[in-house]
Design a protein around this motif. Structure first.
Motif, PDB file in Angstrom:
ATOM      1  N   SER A 106       0.829  -1.204   0.000  1.00 32.39           N
ATOM      2  CA  SER A 106       0.000   0.000   0.000  1.00 32.39           C
ATOM      3  C   SER A 106       0.865   1.256   0.000  1.00 32.39           C
ATOM      4  N   ASP A 107       1.906   1.266   0.827  1.00 33.76           N
ATOM      5  CA  ASP A 107       2.827   2.411   0.872  1.00 33.76           C
ATOM      6  C   ASP A 107       3.526   2.597  -0.475  1.00 33.76           C
ATOM      7  N   LEU A 108       3.905   1.496  -1.098  1.00 28.97           N
ATOM      8  CA  LEU A 108       4.566   1.550  -2.396  1.00 28.97           C
ATOM      9  C   LEU A 108       3.656   2.190  -3.436  1.00 28.97           C
ATOM     10  N   MET A 109       2.400   1.769  -3.477  1.00 34.08           N
ATOM     11  CA  MET A 109       1.452   2.335  -4.439  1.00 34.08           C
ATOM     12  C   MET A 109       1.228   3.822  -4.176  1.00 34.08           C
ATOM     13  N   LYS A 110       1.178   4.200  -2.906  1.00 34.17           N
ATOM     14  CA  LYS A 110       0.969   5.601  -2.547  1.00 34.17           C
ATOM     15  C   LYS A 110       2.131   6.468  -3.022  1.00 34.17           C
ATOM     16  N   VAL A 111       3.357   6.063  -2.738  1.00 33.96           N
ATOM     17  CA  VAL A 111       4.511   6.891  -3.108  1.00 33.96           C
ATOM     18  C   VAL A 111       4.727   6.871  -4.622  1.00 33.96           C
ATOM     19  N   ALA A 112       4.414   5.769  -5.284  1.00 34.68           N
ATOM     20  CA  ALA A 112       4.508   5.739  -6.747  1.00 34.68           C
ATOM     21  C   ALA A 112       3.517   6.736  -7.341  1.00 34.68           C
ATOM     22  N   GLY A 113       2.305   6.772  -6.805  1.00 37.76           N
ATOM     23  CA  GLY A 113       1.313   7.747  -7.267  1.00 37.76           C
ATOM     24  C   GLY A 113       1.790   9.169  -7.051  1.00 37.76           C
ATOM     25  N   GLU A 114       2.461   9.408  -5.930  1.00 41.04           N
ATOM     26  CA  GLU A 114       2.992  10.742  -5.650  1.00 41.04           C
ATOM     27  C   GLU A 114       4.058  11.131  -6.671  1.00 41.04           C
ATOM     28  N   PHE A 115       4.882  10.163  -7.094  1.00 35.21           N
ATOM     29  CA  PHE A 115       5.892  10.467  -8.108  1.00 35.21           C
ATOM     30  C   PHE A 115       5.214  10.960  -9.387  1.00 35.21           C
ATOM     31  N   LEU A 166      20.062   2.493  -4.845  1.00 34.02           N
ATOM     32  CA  LEU A 166      19.211   3.387  -4.061  1.00 34.02           C
ATOM     33  C   LEU A 166      19.562   4.866  -4.243  1.00 34.02           C
ATOM     34  N   PRO A 167      20.837   5.249  -4.259  1.00 32.13           N
ATOM     35  CA  PRO A 167      21.150   6.678  -4.458  1.00 32.13           C
ATOM     36  C   PRO A 167      20.717   7.219  -5.823  1.00 32.13           C
ATOM     37  N   LEU A 168      20.465   6.333  -6.794  1.00 38.92           N
ATOM     38  CA  LEU A 168      20.049   6.770  -8.129  1.00 38.92           C
ATOM     39  C   LEU A 168      18.543   6.995  -8.219  1.00 38.92           C
ATOM     40  N   TRP A 169      17.790   6.450  -7.283  1.00 36.91           N
ATOM     41  CA  TRP A 169      16.335   6.565  -7.296  1.00 36.91           C
ATOM     42  C   TRP A 169      15.903   8.008  -7.062  1.00 36.91           C
ATOM     43  N   PRO A 170      14.677   8.342  -7.443  1.00 34.82           N
ATOM     44  CA  PRO A 170      14.191   9.706  -7.173  1.00 34.82           C
ATOM     45  C   PRO A 170      14.240  10.041  -5.686  1.00 34.82           C
ATOM     46  N   SER A 171      14.661  11.267  -5.391  1.00 34.64           N
ATOM     47  CA  SER A 171      14.656  11.727  -3.993  1.00 34.64           C
ATOM     48  C   SER A 171      13.355  12.456  -3.682  1.00 34.64           C
ATOM     49  N   ASN A 172      12.541  12.642  -4.691  1.00 32.24           N
ATOM     50  CA  ASN A 172      11.257  13.307  -4.547  1.00 32.24           C
ATOM     51  C   ASN A 172      10.219  12.433  -5.211  1.00 32.24           C
ATOM     52  N   PRO A 173       9.153  12.054  -4.511  1.00 30.32           N
ATOM     53  CA  PRO A 173       8.765  12.410  -3.150  1.00 30.32           C
ATOM     54  C   PRO A 173       9.755  11.872  -2.112  1.00 30.32           C
ATOM     55  N   SER A 174       9.787  12.535  -0.983  1.00 28.04           N
ATOM     56  CA  SER A 174      10.804  12.245   0.039  1.00 28.04           C
ATOM     57  C   SER A 174      10.728  10.812   0.568  1.00 28.04           C
ATOM     58  N   ASP A 175       9.567  10.184   0.527  1.00 31.68           N
ATOM     59  CA  ASP A 175       9.426   8.803   1.017  1.00 31.68           C
ATOM     60  C   ASP A 175       9.803   7.766  -0.031  1.00 31.68           C
ATOM     61  N   TYR A 176      10.182   8.192  -1.233  1.00 31.06           N
ATOM     62  CA  TYR A 176      10.398   7.224  -2.306  1.00 31.06           C
ATOM     63  C   TYR A 176      11.530   6.251  -1.983  1.00 31.06           C
ATOM     64  N   ARG A 177      12.616   6.779  -1.472  1.00 24.77           N
ATOM     65  CA  ARG A 177      13.761   5.903  -1.170  1.00 24.77           C
ATOM     66  C   ARG A 177      13.548   5.165   0.129  1.00 24.77           C
TER      67      ARG A 177
END
Length: 177
Positions: A106-115, A166-177
């Protein structure tokens, strides 16, 4: 990578061929108010799957369901064989008993939607025509080769080895990493 400016408001079909990569994401086309599918996203009739199916026809698919808890025990060979068959026969399968908590999904889907709700400039930091990039945002897999673009956007990123990716992943949204 600098943000790519792709302004398609001056084109009838919403596609801006002067964009650095010659395409626009689906999200962008939606944001600028495109009301019809661009021609670049429409498969020729002969190439459409199920082109001979008429409206009202019920399609029946048997999606293989694979219980992967057996990967750790004496049934490993059977589970791996089932995955191989599913990949060859249907190209899709559902995995059960994977051990991933529902709250994490659920958290994954939420932060993906935020991206995907981020401003275009932020999302476009990850656009690339290089299919081998560890992190890539786009609409089609191969912009240079595809004759028709998919009507969907994706964000792909490698996960292994996690400490390097992990350092290559988006830093925004802040919860993405």
């Amino acid at each position: 990578m600098a943000a790519i400016s792709c302004d398609s408001r001056n084109r009838e079909d919403g596609v801006n061929k002067s964009c650095n990569l010659g395409f626009n994401t689906v999200k962008y086309l939606s944001e600028v108010g495109v009301k019809e599918l661009p021609r670049s996203c429409i498969l020729p009739e002969a190439d459409r799957p199920n082109a001979n199916i008429t409206v009202g026809t019920t399609l029946q698919y048997d999606l293989p369901v694979i219980d992967i808890c057996g990967l750790e025990g004496p049934n490993r060979f059977q589970v791996v064989s089932a995955i191989g068959r599913a990949c060859q026969e249907t190209e899709f399968f559902q995995v059960i008993n994977h051990g991933v908590e529902e709250s994490l999904l659920s958290d994954l889907m939420k932060v993906a939607g935020e991206f995907f709700e981020l401003p275009m400039e932020e999302r476009n930091k990850f656009i690339s025509e290089d299919m081998t990039k560890a992190v890539r945002y786009g609409t089609s897999f191969n912009y240079l080769k595809d004759q028709v673009y998919c009507w969907r956007d994706f964000l792909k990123h490698y996960c292994h080895p996690l400490d390097k990716m992990l350092p290559l992943w988006p830093s925004n949204p802040s919860d993405y990493r």
